[in-house]
Structures are given as C-alpha cells and as structure tokens.
Design a protein around this motif. Sequence first.
Motif, PDB file in Angstrom:
ATOM      1  N   GLU A   1      45.349  46.784  45.684  1.00 21.12           N
ATOM      2  CA  GLU A   1      46.026  47.109  44.435  1.00 21.12           C
ATOM      3  C   GLU A   1      44.989  47.493  43.385  1.00 21.12           C
ATOM      4  O   GLU A   1      43.882  46.969  43.381  1.00 21.12           O
ATOM      5  N   PRO A   2      45.370  48.396  42.464  1.00 25.41           N
ATOM      6  CA  PRO A   2      44.433  48.729  41.386  1.00 25.41           C
ATOM      7  C   PRO A   2      44.226  47.517  40.484  1.00 25.41           C
ATOM      8  O   PRO A   2      45.113  46.675  40.352  1.00 25.41           O
ATOM      9  N   PRO A   3      43.049  47.401  39.867  1.00 25.21           N
ATOM     10  CA  PRO A   3      42.798  46.235  39.016  1.00 25.21           C
ATOM     11  C   PRO A   3      43.681  46.244  37.771  1.00 25.21           C
ATOM     12  O   PRO A   3      44.009  47.297  37.235  1.00 25.21           O
ATOM     13  N   ARG A   4      44.066  45.041  37.349  1.00 23.55           N
ATOM     14  CA  ARG A   4      44.814  44.884  36.100  1.00 23.55           C
ATOM     15  C   ARG A   4      43.846  44.981  34.935  1.00 23.55           C
ATOM     16  O   ARG A   4      42.641  44.827  35.114  1.00 23.55           O
ATOM     17  N   ASN A   5      44.376  45.189  33.741  1.00 26.22           N
ATOM     18  CA  ASN A   5      43.526  45.194  32.565  1.00 26.22           C
ATOM     19  C   ASN A   5      42.827  43.841  32.461  1.00 26.22           C
ATOM     20  O   ASN A   5      43.460  42.794  32.575  1.00 26.22           O
ATOM     21  N   GLY A   6      41.523  43.850  32.268  1.00 26.76           N
ATOM     22  CA  GLY A   6      40.759  42.620  32.116  1.00 26.76           C
ATOM     23  C   GLY A   6      40.348  41.973  33.429  1.00 26.76           C
ATOM     24  O   GLY A   6      39.725  40.918  33.422  1.00 26.76           O
ATOM     25  N   GLU A   7      40.679  42.580  34.543  1.00 27.73           N
ATOM     26  CA  GLU A   7      40.346  42.002  35.855  1.00 27.73           C
ATOM     27  C   GLU A   7      38.837  41.827  36.015  1.00 27.73           C
ATOM     28  O   GLU A   7      38.379  40.863  36.621  1.00 27.73           O
TER      29      GLU A   7
ATOM     30  N   ASP B   1      51.527  41.297  35.828  1.00 22.97           N
ATOM     31  CA  ASP B   1      51.092  42.445  36.623  1.00 22.97           C
ATOM     32  C   ASP B   1      50.283  43.454  35.821  1.00 22.97           C
ATOM     33  O   ASP B   1      49.560  44.256  36.393  1.00 22.97           O
ATOM     34  N   GLY B   2      50.393  43.421  34.497  1.00 23.27           N
ATOM     35  CA  GLY B   2      49.682  44.403  33.686  1.00 23.27           C
ATOM     36  C   GLY B   2      48.329  43.928  33.184  1.00 23.27           C
ATOM     37  O   GLY B   2      47.465  44.749  32.877  1.00 23.27           O
ATOM     38  N   GLY B   3      48.149  42.622  33.073  1.00 22.11           N
ATOM     39  CA  GLY B   3      46.903  42.115  32.522  1.00 22.11           C
ATOM     40  C   GLY B   3      46.454  40.835  33.192  1.00 22.11           C
ATOM     41  O   GLY B   3      47.271  39.996  33.571  1.00 22.11           O
TER      42      GLY B   3
END
Length: 197
Positions: free
Chosen positions: A50-56, A144-146
């Motif tokens: 999965e693509p990284p979330r914001n702040g991952e 899922d977003g951050g």
Amino acid sequence: MTDIQPSEYVRSLPIGERIPVPGDGIPFWEIFPYEGELQLKVLDEPVLPEPPRNGESGPEECFACKRGADDPQLLWSDEHWMVRSMAEPEGLPAMVMLLPRGHYDLVDLPAERLAEMGSVIQRVERAVLSLGGIARVHVNRWGDGGAHLHWWFIARPEGMLQLRGTCLPLWGDMLPKVPAETWDETNRRIAEALAEG
C-alpha cells in the motif's frame, strides 16, 4: 523489494465482478441516506504494498505535526493532547478531532497516553454534548489517510433518528453546511467547555 501477495481473505473476494446489493444490508436500513436503484462498485485489484499514509515516514512529513500553536483550528490543548476543528463548516452541528501532540498512531501510543486517553475522549464528548441539542457524539477512528492518531467526534442532532448509526458521516456530507458564523460560535463554545473541563 519482496513480492507481497494478497492475503487469503483478499484472494477470496470477487475482484472485477459485479456484486449484488444484499436485500437485508445497510442500503435497506432506515438510516441509509440514499434511495433508488443502487449498484455496488466493482472491486479493484489490491494495491500491494500500500502507498504510505501522510506522516508514515515520521513527524517531518506529518500534516498534524507541522501545525503549530498558532493553528486557527486548534480549540484546546494540554501537554499531551490537542483538539482541532474542521477547516470549513460541515453539514452536522459539530465535528472535531482529538490528536496526541506526539507523532504516534494507536499501535505505538505510549502506555501513559493510553492510560489517559479514555478520560480525554470523555472530556471531548462532554464538551460537544454541552452545546445542547446533541443526542449522541459518534467517536470514530479510521486512520487510512494519516499515520498520526486522530479520533473524530461527530455530533448527531437530537431528534434526527434518521441520522443514527454508521451512516452519520454520509449524511454530514449531504446536508446543507452550517453557516460560518454558527460554526465558529460552536467551536468557540466547545473550546470553552474543554478549557473548563
């Protein structure tokens, strides 16, 4: 890079096929905000990794961490927690977020913060209820977003039984937005209640 395979559950899904709407599912509940013929989207192929979330990758890239004490959306904070409003008015009477000051998600939140989280959640709910005319405050975490832990507090207006349950955020997207002056006053009152808390 290792080849990541879908889980057994994902492999069992009817990806690319039309799924019928179950006759007893949520689209037929009285709280579902839509009516008429409904069709489910076809499931896309899984995206792995999965693509990284914001702040991952850490606090340097985290939107929540980059906001400072002068953030106009900050309603209340203490040494470890902060409550923010939404940038724009929503279609429900109130909606705020609770976040830890440190860059943590629930899985790595320190034990001390976990121990106080329940009382802080209760404090925010009481502040929203203090507005009056609020039947319930829905407390949600999606994430899922951050990668920075954030709890949503969404107010259901008293008497609006059709807005009960899991569809409340959907209704919030569809209802007319609260006037900006009213929204600002609501956030001021929540901030005041949190400060007294």
